[in-house]
Write an enzyme that holds these catalytic residues in place. Sequence first.
Site, short mmCIF file in Angstrom:
data_model
loop_
_atom_site.label_atom_id
_atom_site.label_comp_id
_atom_site.label_asym_id
_atom_site.label_seq_id
_atom_site.Cartn_x
_atom_site.Cartn_y
_atom_site.Cartn_z
N SER A 96 -0.53 -5.41 -0.35
CA SER A 96 0.53 -6.29 0.12
C SER A 96 1.74 -6.20 -0.80
O SER A 96 2.31 -5.12 -0.96
CB SER A 96 -0.01 -7.72 0.27
OG SER A 96 0.87 -8.50 1.05
N ASP A 225 -3.04 -6.63 11.66
CA ASP A 225 -2.32 -7.29 10.57
C ASP A 225 -1.12 -8.06 11.11
O ASP A 225 -0.21 -7.49 11.70
CB ASP A 225 -1.86 -6.23 9.56
CG ASP A 225 -1.42 -6.81 8.23
OD1 ASP A 225 -0.98 -7.97 8.19
OD2 ASP A 225 -1.52 -6.09 7.22
N HIS A 253 -4.75 -8.51 7.84
CA HIS A 253 -4.13 -8.14 6.57
C HIS A 253 -5.20 -7.85 5.51
O HIS A 253 -5.09 -6.89 4.77
CB HIS A 253 -3.21 -9.28 6.13
CG HIS A 253 -2.29 -8.92 5.01
ND1 HIS A 253 -1.52 -7.77 5.02
CD2 HIS A 253 -2.00 -9.56 3.84
CE1 HIS A 253 -0.79 -7.72 3.92
NE2 HIS A 253 -1.07 -8.78 3.19
#
Length: 274
Positions: A96, A225, A253
Amino acid sequence: MAHYIEVEPYVNLYVEDIGSGPVVLFLHGWPLNHSMFEYQMNSLSRAGYRCIGIDMRGFGRSDAPASGYSYNRLADDVRAVIDHLQLQNVALVGFSVGGAIAVRYMARHAQHAVTQLALLGAAAPCFTQRPDYPHGMTRAEVDAQITAVQDDRPQMLRDFGELFLAQGEGARQVSPAFTDWLHQLGLEATPWGTIGVAETLRDEELFGDLAAITVPTTIFQGKRDQICPPAFAERLREGIDSATTVTFEHSGHGMLFDEPEAFDEALMAFLQHE
């Protein structure tokens, strides 16, 4: 072994360092800390790897100055850790915003000591929408998250957590205790660190950094995601000549939690490919 490493005067980062062998350096996502990789650090250290997890400034057990949350400064923090530990031939793994930091590190520090790059649901090349980039959250949506941090940070973390894992048919069901654990990792962050990195996600972009990446790169992407959608991975693949993509059909995610066996298999294949 745990280290506290000074990255600038009066700012020390907590670094977990276990195992021996080829180096895997993990950069965590927002607003978590290195503990999100505990399953990978456990299995890889047993498989003959040296696993290093950094708590970025403002998160986990690291110091939390009032400022210093730009991609440049966070990338410089990573360089300070690498230099302090005298690391070489590093497999850099960024999740991320950790993926965004990794991208900036590769460009800003000329890929110093890194020979492989894994981008996991990376918040790159840009987290928020632009006129020529209709992907991700709007600036207003990120502003709303920042306001929620200031008003009721625990509830903001609960709401964000509902987007983190895959939902619906085929999705892995995790225990309430597991979601509570992820929630607690977010609570360990400071509010000013949480806000500082959110502002960086909102304001900064990495389009110009991608061409600097020439080491073997694998992009890991969950097809469900909702935070860093598959369009991010497509733009990364277009911009990084050395990149290949691994997708996870039933992951949101948090692919390493949604499809842990498939993810660990893909991560090991990445590490074994030189």
